[in-house]
Design a protein around this motif. Structure first.
Motif, PDB file in Angstrom:
ATOM      1  N   GLY A   1      -7.800   4.597  14.566  1.00  0.00           N
ATOM      2  CA  GLY A   1      -7.406   5.992  14.445  1.00  0.00           C
ATOM      3  C   GLY A   1      -8.559   6.895  14.080  1.00  0.00           C
ATOM      4  N   THR A   2      -8.248   8.185  13.871  1.00  0.00           N
ATOM      5  CA  THR A   2      -9.251   9.170  13.504  1.00  0.00           C
ATOM      6  C   THR A   2      -9.979   8.731  12.237  1.00  0.00           C
ATOM      7  OG1 THR A   2      -8.017  10.960  14.537  1.00  0.00           O
ATOM      8  CG2 THR A   2      -9.587  11.560  12.804  1.00  0.00           C
ATOM      9  N   SER A   3     -11.322   8.760  12.291  1.00  0.00           N
ATOM     10  CA  SER A   3     -12.132   8.201  11.203  1.00  0.00           C
ATOM     11  C   SER A   3     -13.310   9.118  10.912  1.00  0.00           C
ATOM     12  CB  SER A   3     -12.666   6.819  11.589  1.00  0.00           C
ATOM     13  OG  SER A   3     -11.616   5.943  11.944  1.00  0.00           O
TER      14      SER A   3
ATOM     15  N   ASP B   1      -8.271  12.429  21.375  1.00  0.00           N
ATOM     16  CA  ASP B   1      -8.890  12.604  22.690  1.00  0.00           C
ATOM     17  C   ASP B   1     -10.148  11.757  22.850  1.00  0.00           C
ATOM     18  OD1 ASP B   1     -10.597  13.900  20.991  1.00  0.00           O
ATOM     19  OD2 ASP B   1     -10.554  15.830  22.026  1.00  0.00           O
ATOM     20  N   ASN B   2     -10.324  10.778  21.951  1.00  0.00           N
ATOM     21  CA  ASN B   2     -11.451   9.847  22.048  1.00  0.00           C
ATOM     22  C   ASN B   2     -12.784  10.591  22.083  1.00  0.00           C
ATOM     23  OD1 ASN B   2     -12.358   7.124  22.208  1.00  0.00           O
ATOM     24  ND2 ASN B   2     -12.834   7.436  24.362  1.00  0.00           N
ATOM     25  N   SER B   3     -13.007  11.424  21.071  1.00  0.00           N
ATOM     26  CA  SER B   3     -14.228  12.230  21.036  1.00  0.00           C
ATOM     27  C   SER B   3     -14.929  12.084  19.689  1.00  0.00           C
ATOM     28  CB  SER B   3     -13.896  13.706  21.278  1.00  0.00           C
ATOM     29  OG  SER B   3     -13.084  14.218  20.228  1.00  0.00           O
TER      30      SER B   3
ATOM     31  N   VAL C   1     -17.412  19.444  19.902  1.00  0.00           N
ATOM     32  CA  VAL C   1     -16.657  18.285  20.382  1.00  0.00           C
ATOM     33  C   VAL C   1     -17.413  17.613  21.522  1.00  0.00           C
ATOM     34  CG1 VAL C   1     -14.472  17.500  21.358  1.00  0.00           C
ATOM     35  CG2 VAL C   1     -14.497  19.415  19.734  1.00  0.00           C
ATOM     36  N   ALA C   2     -17.705  16.310  21.352  1.00  0.00           N
ATOM     37  CA  ALA C   2     -18.386  15.524  22.382  1.00  0.00           C
ATOM     38  C   ALA C   2     -17.424  14.463  22.897  1.00  0.00           C
ATOM     39  CB  ALA C   2     -19.641  14.869  21.819  1.00  0.00           C
ATOM     40  N   PRO C   3     -16.856  14.627  24.099  1.00  0.00           N
ATOM     41  CA  PRO C   3     -15.891  13.648  24.608  1.00  0.00           C
ATOM     42  C   PRO C   3     -16.569  12.339  25.013  1.00  0.00           C
ATOM     43  CG  PRO C   3     -16.364  15.308  26.274  1.00  0.00           C
ATOM     44  CD  PRO C   3     -17.076  15.747  25.023  1.00  0.00           C
ATOM     45  N   GLY C   4     -15.728  11.327  25.246  1.00  0.00           N
ATOM     46  CA  GLY C   4     -16.231  10.064  25.782  1.00  0.00           C
ATOM     47  C   GLY C   4     -16.816   9.119  24.767  1.00  0.00           C
ATOM     48  N   ALA C   5     -16.290   9.113  23.535  1.00  0.00           N
ATOM     49  CA  ALA C   5     -16.770   8.144  22.541  1.00  0.00           C
ATOM     50  C   ALA C   5     -16.463   6.733  23.021  1.00  0.00           C
ATOM     51  CB  ALA C   5     -16.109   8.402  21.195  1.00  0.00           C
TER      52      ALA C   5
ATOM     53  N   LYS D   1     -15.721   3.039  21.893  1.00  0.00           N
ATOM     54  CA  LYS D   1     -15.329   2.243  20.736  1.00  0.00           C
ATOM     55  C   LYS D   1     -16.041   0.894  20.759  1.00  0.00           C
ATOM     56  CE  LYS D   1     -10.763   4.320  21.153  1.00  0.00           C
ATOM     57  NZ  LYS D   1      -9.359   4.076  21.481  1.00  0.00           N
ATOM     58  N   GLY D   2     -16.340   0.389  19.580  1.00  0.00           N
ATOM     59  CA  GLY D   2     -16.958  -0.922  19.481  1.00  0.00           C
ATOM     60  C   GLY D   2     -18.424  -0.955  19.842  1.00  0.00           C
ATOM     61  N   GLN D   3     -19.045   0.195  20.008  1.00  0.00           N
ATOM     62  CA  GLN D   3     -20.468   0.266  20.356  1.00  0.00           C
ATOM     63  C   GLN D   3     -21.206   1.095  19.317  1.00  0.00           C
ATOM     64  OE1 GLN D   3     -21.710   1.145  24.507  1.00  0.00           O
ATOM     65  NE2 GLN D   3     -22.796   2.897  23.655  1.00  0.00           N
ATOM     66  N   TRP D   4     -22.345   0.593  18.858  1.00  0.00           N
ATOM     67  CA  TRP D   4     -23.143   1.345  17.901  1.00  0.00           C
ATOM     68  C   TRP D   4     -23.599   2.663  18.521  1.00  0.00           C
ATOM     69  CZ3 TRP D   4     -23.435   0.563  12.896  1.00  0.00           C
ATOM     70  CH2 TRP D   4     -23.197  -0.706  12.379  1.00  0.00           C
ATOM     71  N   THR D   5     -23.428   3.729  17.789  1.00  0.00           N
ATOM     72  CA  THR D   5     -23.766   5.073  18.268  1.00  0.00           C
ATOM     73  C   THR D   5     -24.464   5.832  17.150  1.00  0.00           C
ATOM     74  OG1 THR D   5     -21.775   5.075  19.656  1.00  0.00           O
ATOM     75  CG2 THR D   5     -22.847   7.202  19.259  1.00  0.00           C
ATOM     76  N   ARG D   6     -25.563   6.512  17.498  1.00  0.00           N
ATOM     77  CA  ARG D   6     -26.251   7.342  16.504  1.00  0.00           C
ATOM     78  C   ARG D   6     -25.755   8.771  16.647  1.00  0.00           C
ATOM     79  NH1 ARG D   6     -30.686   6.731  13.333  1.00  0.00           N
ATOM     80  NH2 ARG D   6     -31.559   8.650  12.496  1.00  0.00           N
TER      81      ARG D   6
END
Length: 653
Positions: free
Chosen positions: A392-394, A415-417, A436-440, A442-447
């Motif tokens: 969920g939202t985190s 909206d997975n952003s 808002v940056a769409p297209g997050a 999941k499960g991948q390290w992101t800076r």
């Protein structure tokens, strides 16, 4: 196991969150009359409601138990009872109600229809708390009112149960909420931003006990002062699982026929239909325990259901509201070795009026990996199981104000952003400027990098060093609370706990330029923690990196052997990447290069993200002085920073 995932979905986020407007009006209906120029005398309150099975009292103490529900009673305390089960801290009921309050604030709800919540206090219990008591504490005093109706849970089997059909079963006890800081009566409930002036409850009277798995429920309805619409909350039981049980004890686990199960369901549905027909205008929500919408045709003939049509372009219809684990395989101690995740729609929101919107918040459902290979101890009740990263939202980082965070960098599950937001005031509610940056992924390290330039009011969000979104924030105020990793603060409630892993949270005292963000996101830093093992030498610093050794180098540390091991700490900006060190080594005494950066033999062991690496050098000459340095390396670059030079002496022959 039908209830395992469904209860968790309801436990921590709404099964169905619907913003609706009865009567199909775009605005509240008004009528101008003499002496009432503002038309307030005939304004009709629009209904903005959610229905939510809270799984507040679900059974199961370990992950593979039927009805397992994280946060039923709270987080683990590190203490265990005499059976070896984790003792909870009692925070569960409040955590669930904090989720309700967040939903109310996000959607500006004025009505919440709840199922499977605990209400009041169990006789003799002086320490526990109930969900409704916690909700009353969290909502503004005097603005909200509440109604509830108890339901009856099947008794736990102890010895021989009465024969099926015994009248005693129709009035079976067992609806008290079950301990561990949880008290009260298992109930349906209604919370309204207004004054409830009348309520009714109609019990279903379905049998419980004797191996039947389902509750005997009720439909609860309420009238609100000044509202045209009545509100009703219900939870219908489905006895299908009782048609396949095996006889294991006398009168226990005795299957019923499919015809009997269908008759029990229809009896409940008939009562619901009869009750709602009494009201010219009504909103009905609840857990109907069926995905077969044909079964609910009597209700569809009376009312509209909110998710039957798209309310805006791209809006999904008939969204699922329940997650279930099926095809389970277990180990000898009962833990999951495999299962399949499925979803379905069993929660519905009906109204005699029209709807302006509808949404199902299944992104908050429990998708945790409960396999014994991943979390072996949570099956034994020894530990709390951790929610999954995509539950969920985190919030990643935030800074506390008094009522809301001053800034929030977070993942939005709706909206997975990725989002970087700054609230416009230190006040309750969700009034926020967001990039808002769409297209997050999941499960991948992101800076993630959020930048706010107060001089221009510009808010920027960077993902892996690239600017993805901008907005403007001019309503500045100062948040003086702590800088927080892994949650935010909304309406005075700490929530949005990060469900995953966070590494290297940093804050800067100035607004970074775009090129600085891009450079910083891709920078592999020079190694730190450089060391070489030295014996203890009196009067001499015998450990670490010796850069200065006096006029003749005679103050350098002395290595312990002629084949010393050089060590360094390396770090990559992407924690998922492999990183290592390349060592350069030369003989100061003879001016001979032994190892060069990037050449065979100079590479250390490899670590992922960051860690200490080492390299054992070839046999050196006794009594010589040596210099060395080290460079961080990865698979894509060879122009990374190099450390300062270090020196040491080898022991004499």
């Amino acid at each position: 196991m039908r209830r395992f995932a469904a209860r968790w979905l309801h436990a921590w986020a709404p099964a169905l969150a619907a913003v609706l407007l009865v009567g199909g009006q775009a605005t509240p209906a008004t009528a101008l009359v003499p002496g009432d120029p503002t038309a307030t005398g005939y304004t009709r309150e629009s209904v903005r409601a959610a229905t939510w099975n809270m799984c507040g009292e679900a059974g199961g103490r370990t992950a593979s138990d039927a009805g397992y529900c994280p946060w039923r009673n709270g987080a683990a305390t590190g203490r265990y009872d005499e059976d070896g089960f984790s003792i909870p801290d009692g925070s569960g009921p409040r955590r669930k109600m904090e989720g309700v309050v967040r939903l109310i604030n996000e959607h500006k709800l004025n009505a919440v229809l709840l199922q499977e919540v605990c209400v009041g206090r169990t006789p003799g219990d002086t320490t526990g708390t109930s969900h409704l008591d916690e909700l009353k504490k969290l909502l503004p005093a005097g603005e909200w009112s509440f109604a509830s109706a108890g339901v009856t849970r099947p008794d736990d089997p102890h010895g021989v149960e009465p024969e099926r059909g015994d009248p005693e079963l129709l009035d079976s006890e067992g609806s008290d909420c079950r301990g561990d800081h949880l008290t009260g009566t298992l109930s349906n409930a209604i919370a309204v931003k207004g004054k409830i002036t009348w309520r009714s409850e109609d019990d279903f009277g379905t049998p419980v006990g004797t191996g039947l798995s389902m509750n005997s429920g009720t439909i609860l309805c309420a009238e609100v002062e000044g509202w045209e619409s009545h509100l009703c909350s219900t939870h219908i039981s489905n006895f299908h699982s009782d048609t396949t049980k095996k006889k294991e004890k006398p009168h226990w686990e005795v299957p019923i026929s499919t015809e009997t199960a269908a008759a029990y369901y229809q009896k409940q549905l008939d009562i619901v239909e009869r009750v709602v027909k009494q009201f010219p205008s009504v909103v009905l929500g609840g857990d109907f325990n069926t995905s077969n919408q044909t079964t609910l045709k009597p209700l569809y003939d009376l009312m509209a259901e909110c998710d039957q049509r798209a309310h805006f372009p791209g809006d999904a219809v008939n969204e699922h509201t329940k997650l279930t684990r099926t095809n389970e395989a277990t180990s000898t101690d009962g833990g999951y070795t495999s299962y399949t995740m499925t979803s379905s729609k069993i929660d519905y929101l009906f109204s005699t009026g029209g709807f302006t919107g509808c949404d199902s918040r299944t992104e908050f459902g429990d998708r945790t990996d409960y396999l014994v290979t991943t979390q072996p101890e949570c099956h034994l009740g020894k530990r709390n199981c951790r929610p999954d990263a995509d539950a969920g939202t985190s919030a990643v980082v935030s800074q506390d104000g008094t009522r809301v965070s001053g800034m929030i960098l977070f993942y939005n599950a709706g909206d997975n952003s990725w989002r970087f937001g700054l609230p416009r005031a230190d006040a309750d509610g969700w009034n926020i400027d967001q990039a808002v940056a769409p297209g997050a992924v999941k499960g991948q390290w992101t800076r993630l990098t959020g930048v706010y330039d107060a001089s221009t009011g510009k808010v920027s969000l960077f993902v892996d060093g690239t600017k993805k979104a901008e907005t403007t924030h001019t309503a500045r105020w100062s948040a003086t609370g702590p800088f927080v990793v892994g949650r935010d603060l909304v309406s005075g409630v700490r929530n949005a706990g990060f469900k995953g892993r966070i590494q290297r949270a940093e804050a800067f005292a100035c607004a970074l330029r775009d090129d600085q963000v891009a450079s910083y996101a891709g920078t592999v830093t020079a190694p730190t923690g450089k060391n070489v093992a030295m014996p203890v030498v009196e009067g001499m610093n015998s450990q670490g990196c010796h850069q200065h050794g006096g006029l003749y180098g005679n103050a350098f540390g002395i290595a312990a052997t002629l084949t010393p091991t050089l060590t360094a700490t390396v770090r990559h900006p992407d924690p998922s990447k492999d990183v290592w060190a390349e060592f350069s080594l030369w003989d100061n005494t003879t001016s001979t290069q032994i190892l060069s950066l990037g050449t065979p033999g100079s590479k250390s062991s490899t670590v992922k993200g960051q860690g200490t690496v080492s390299l054992t050098v070839p046999t050196l000459t006794p009594g010589h002085s040596y210099g060395w340095r080290v460079r961080t390396a990865d698979a894509t670059t060879n122009n990374n920073p190099v450390s300062a030079n270090c020196h040491f002496l080898t022991p004499a022959a």
